[in-house]
Scaffold this active site. Structure first.
Site, short mmCIF file in Angstrom:
data_model
loop_
_atom_site.label_atom_id
_atom_site.label_comp_id
_atom_site.label_asym_id
_atom_site.label_seq_id
_atom_site.Cartn_x
_atom_site.Cartn_y
_atom_site.Cartn_z
CE LYS A 209 47.69 53.76 5.03
NZ LYS A 209 46.38 54.24 4.53
CG ASP B 172 46.14 55.85 7.78
OD1 ASP B 172 45.25 55.69 6.95
OD2 ASP B 172 46.23 55.13 8.81
P1 NDP Z 1 43.34 60.19 13.15
O1 NDP Z 1 44.68 59.93 13.72
O2 NDP Z 1 42.95 61.55 12.75
O3 NDP Z 1 42.22 59.65 14.15
C1 NDP Z 1 42.19 58.34 14.57
C2 NDP Z 1 41.06 58.16 15.55
O4 NDP Z 1 40.87 56.77 15.79
C3 NDP Z 1 41.35 58.80 16.90
O5 NDP Z 1 40.15 59.21 17.48
C4 NDP Z 1 41.99 57.65 17.67
O6 NDP Z 1 41.89 57.74 19.08
C5 NDP Z 1 41.14 56.50 17.17
N1 NDP Z 1 41.91 55.26 17.30
C6 NDP Z 1 43.13 54.99 16.79
N2 NDP Z 1 43.54 53.77 17.14
C7 NDP Z 1 42.56 53.27 17.89
C8 NDP Z 1 42.39 52.04 18.55
N3 NDP Z 1 43.34 51.09 18.51
N4 NDP Z 1 41.22 51.84 19.22
C9 NDP Z 1 40.26 52.81 19.26
N5 NDP Z 1 40.39 53.99 18.66
C10 NDP Z 1 41.50 54.22 17.98
O7 NDP Z 1 43.21 59.18 11.89
P2 NDP Z 1 42.19 59.23 10.68
O8 NDP Z 1 40.90 59.80 11.11
O9 NDP Z 1 42.90 59.80 9.53
O10 NDP Z 1 42.02 57.67 10.38
C11 NDP Z 1 40.96 56.88 10.94
C12 NDP Z 1 40.75 55.65 10.08
O11 NDP Z 1 40.40 56.03 8.76
C13 NDP Z 1 41.98 54.75 9.94
O12 NDP Z 1 41.55 53.41 9.83
C14 NDP Z 1 42.56 55.19 8.61
O13 NDP Z 1 43.34 54.18 8.02
C15 NDP Z 1 41.29 55.43 7.83
N6 NDP Z 1 41.39 56.29 6.65
C16 NDP Z 1 41.92 57.54 6.74
C17 NDP Z 1 41.96 58.34 5.61
C18 NDP Z 1 42.44 59.74 5.67
O14 NDP Z 1 42.34 60.42 4.65
N7 NDP Z 1 42.93 60.24 6.78
C19 NDP Z 1 41.51 57.85 4.31
C20 NDP Z 1 40.89 56.55 4.34
C21 NDP Z 1 40.88 55.82 5.49
P3 NDP Z 1 43.22 58.01 19.96
O15 NDP Z 1 43.42 59.48 19.91
O16 NDP Z 1 42.88 57.49 21.31
O17 NDP Z 1 44.34 57.23 19.33
O1 2IT Z 2 43.67 54.89 3.65
C1 2IT Z 2 43.71 55.85 2.86
O2 2IT Z 2 43.13 55.81 1.76
C2 2IT Z 2 44.45 57.04 3.26
N1 2IT Z 2 44.97 57.09 4.37
C3 2IT Z 2 44.60 58.19 2.31
C4 2IT Z 2 45.74 57.96 1.37
C5 2IT Z 2 46.10 59.11 0.48
O3 2IT Z 2 47.07 58.94 -0.26
O4 2IT Z 2 45.45 60.16 0.49
#
Ligand code: NDP
Ligand code: 2IT
Length: 448
Positions: free
Chosen positions: A129, A169
Site C-alpha cells: 500500500k 484508493d
Molecule cells: P474515494 O476517495 O472514492 O471515496 C471515499 C469516500 O469516503 C468519500 O465519500 C469520502 O468523503 C469518504 N471518507 C473518506 N474519509 C472519510 C472520513 N475520515 N470520514 C468519513 N468519510 C470519509 O475512495 P474509495 O471509494 O476508493 O475508498 C473507500 C474505502 O474503500 C476505503 O476504505 C478504501 O480503502 C476501500 N477500498 C477501495 C478499493 C478501491 O478499489 N477503490 C478497493 C478495496 C477497498 P470525503 O469526500 O468527505 O472525503
Molecule cells: O484496498 C484495496 O484493495 C484497493 N484499494 C485496491 C488495490 C488494487 O491494487 O487494486
C-alpha cells in the site's frame, strides 16, 4: 488484547513495541493474530518456522519527499509512502491513498490487510500500500497533476509490472492514475502495466471501476443465499459516496434492494424514495461536489451534518464504504437494535474491534473487509493479465470472473471457519484462509 496463546501474545507485544503510535496497524495485526490461534494449535510449524514474525514486518518501507508548486507559485511539500509488505505469492500489489490523515501507520495497516486479501483472491499478487498526506480537496486539476507527477518521479524507482503494481484508493481514482501512469511511462520509457485502474484507452480493464462495489454485493448476496435470503426487497444503508459506495449502490439496486443513504466526511443524505443513482453519479463523478447537494435536488431527501448518524438509519443491510473505524460500538449497537441482518465491509477496516465483537456476538451476518472488498484488487490482477497478453477482455467476461472470484472467496472463508471450529465466523475464516497460502509459501522459501 485477548490472546490465549502466549506465543501470539509475544508477537503482538513486539509489534506494538516496534511500531509505537500506530494504533490502526496494531488493530489490523491483532485481529489477524487472534484468528490464527486455532491453526497454530494444529500446525506448530507456523510457530517454529518464524513465519508469523516475518509476516508482521514489512519487507520494505519507502518514504519520500513530494515537492510541488501550487497555482499561486508557492512550494508545497508532502510526504509519500510505499510499504511493500509481502511478495511471497506475487509482485507487490495494492492501492495508493491521498488523504491528509495518511501517515506510516495507516499505510502499514492497509498493506498488512492487503497481503491476506490478495491471497484470498487466489491470484498471484503480493501485498503493498502507498500514498501521501496530500489533501486533494479544493485543488485544481493542474495542482493534482503536478502533485501526481512529483509523487511518481520518486515512486517510479521502486515499482514495475513484475515488481510492484500500485492502483487507486481514497483520493486516487482514474484521473490520478492517468497522471501517474503518464509520468511512469515517460520516466521508464516503457509501456508496461505498472499501475492498474488505468483508463480503457491505455490498458485499463473493463469492470475495474465497478469491481469493488460490485464484488461487495456479490459477496453479500452469496452470504445471504447461504442463509436462505437475498438482497431483493431489502433496505440498505451505504456510507461514503466515492468509488466503492457508488458501485455498491448500483449493484445493490440491480439486485432489487433499496439503498436509502449516501455520505461524505461532512454528513449524510437519507432518501426514503431510494437513492437516485444518476443524480449521485452526476454530483460526485462529474461535478465533484459534496453530498449535501444531493438533498437539494430530491423532494423527500434530507441532509444531516456528521457522518456517523448514517448508522442510526434503520436498515436490513449495512455497507460501510467510506473509511477505517467509521462504525464504533455505539453505531454497531444502533444497527443491531434497528434489526440489521447483514453488514458487508466495502471500506478497509471500517468497524472498530468493539463493533466487530458486537456483530459476531449478535445474529448479524458479518462480511469482513479482507474478503468482501477483494473484488477491486481481483480485477486489478486481471488487468495485469490482460496487459501481459496485450489484449482486452469483454465486460461480460470480466464481470463473470469477478462473480466467480467473490463466490470462491466466500466459500473459502466459510469453509475455513467451519474447519477450525468457528462456523459462521467469516473473520476467522478469511484470516486463516488468506494466511495459509502466504505462510506455506514463505516456509517453502525458508528464512528469506
Ligand atoms: P474515494 O476517495 O472514492 O471515496 C471515499 C469516500 O469516503 C468519500 O465519500 C469520502 O468523503 C469518504 N471518507 C473518506 N474519509 C472519510 C472520513 N475520515 N470520514 C468519513 N468519510 C470519509 O475512495 P474509495 O471509494 O476508493 O475508498 C473507500 C474505502 O474503500 C476505503 O476504505 C478504501 O480503502 C476501500 N477500498 C477501495 C478499493 C478501491 O478499489 N477503490 C478497493 C478495496 C477497498 P470525503 O469526500 O468527505 O472525503
Ligand atoms: O484496498 C484495496 O484493495 C484497493 N484499494 C485496491 C488495490 C488494487 O491494487 O487494486
Amino acid at each position: 488484547m485477548s490472546f490465549k496463546n502466549s506465543y501470539l501474545a509475544s508477537v503482538m507485544e513486539a509489534v506494538v513495541a516496534r511500531n509505537p503510535h500506530e494504533p490502526e496497524f496494531h488493530q489490523a495485526v491483532s485481529e489477524v493474530l487472534e484468528s490464527l490461534e486455532p491453526i497454530l494449535e494444529r500446525k506448530p510449524a507456523y510457530q517454529e518456522s518464524g513465519v508469523i514474525e516475518m509476516l508482521v514486518e514489512p519487507e520494505r518501507i519507502i518514504k519520500f519527499r513530494v515537492p510541488w508548486v501550487d497555482d499561486s507559485g508557492k512550494v508545497r511539500v508532502n510526504r509519500g509512502y510505499r510499504v511493500q509488505f509481502n511478495s511471497a505469492i506475487g509482485p507487490y500489489k495494492g492501492g495508493l491513498r491521498f488523504h491528509p490523515s495518511v501517515y506510516e501507520g495507516i499505510i502499514k495497516f492497509l498493506g498488512f490487510e492487503q497481503v491476506f486479501k490478495n491471497s484470498l483472491t487466489g491470484l498471484p499478487i503480493g501485498g503493498a500500500k502507498g500514498g501521501s498526506d496530500f489533501d486533494p480537496k479544493g485543488k485544481s486539476n493542474a495542482e493534482i497533476m503536478r502533485f501526481c507527477q512529483s509523487f511518481m518521479t520518486e515512486l517510479a524507482k521502486h515499482i514495475g509490472a513484475n515488481t510492484d503494481v500500485p492502483a487507486g484508493d481514497i483520493g486516487v481514482g482514474s484521473r490520478e492514475v492517468g497522471y501517474m501512469f503518464g509520468q511512469y511511462k515517460r520516466l521508464s520509457n516503457e509501456y508496461t502495466g505498472a499501475l492498474t485502474g488505468k483508463g480503457l484507452n491505455y490498458g485499463g480493464s473493463l469492470v475495474r471501476t465497478e469491481a469493488t462495489g460490485y464484488g461487495l454485493c456479490y459477496f453479500v448476496e452469496e452470504m445471504l443465499k447461504d442463509n436462505s435470503t437475498s438482497m431483493e426487497g431489502k433496505t440498505v444503508v451505504v456510507s461514503g459516496s466515492g468509488n466503492v459506495a457508488i458501485y455498491a449502490t448500483e449493484k445493490a439496486i440491480e439486485l432489487g434492494a433499496k439503498v436509502v443513504t449516501a455520505s461524505d466526511s461532512n454528513g449524510y443524505v437519507y432518501d426514503p424514495d431510494g437513492i437516485d443513482l444518476a443524480l449521485l453519479k452526476k454530483i460526485k463523478l462529474q461535478e465533484r461536489k459534496r453530498i449535501k447537494e444531493y438533498a437539494k435536488e430530491r423532494p423527500n431527501a434530507v441532509y444531516a451534518e456528521g457522518c456517523s448518524g448514517v448508522w442510526g438509519v434503520p436498515c436490513e443491510i449495512a455497507l460501510p464504504c467510506a473509511t477505517q473505524n467509521e462504525i464504533d460500538a455505539e453505531s454497531a449497537k444502533k444497527l443491531i437494535e434497528n434489526g440489521c441482518i447483514a453488514v458487508g465491509e466495502g471500506a478497509n477496516m471500517p468497524s472498530t474491534k468493539e463493533a466487530v465483537k458486537l456483530f459476531l456476538e449478535s445474529d448479524i451476518m458479518f462480511a469482513p473487509a479482507k474478503a468482501a472488498n477483494a473484488g477491486g484488487v481481483s480485477i486489478s490482477a486481471l488487468e495485469m493479465s490482460q496487459n501481459s497478453q496485450r489484449y482486452n477482455w469483454s465486460f461480460e467476461k470480466v464481470d463473470h470472473m469477478l462473480q466467480k472470484i467473490m463466490v470462491d472467496i466466500y466459500k473459502k472463508s466459510s469453509e475455513a471457519a467451519k474447519e477450525y471450529g468457528y462456523e459462521g465466523n467469516l473473520v476467522v475464516g478469511a484470516n486463516i484462509a488468506g494466511f495459509i497460502k502466504v505462510a506455506d509459501t514463505m516456509m517453502a522459501y525458508g528464512v528469506v
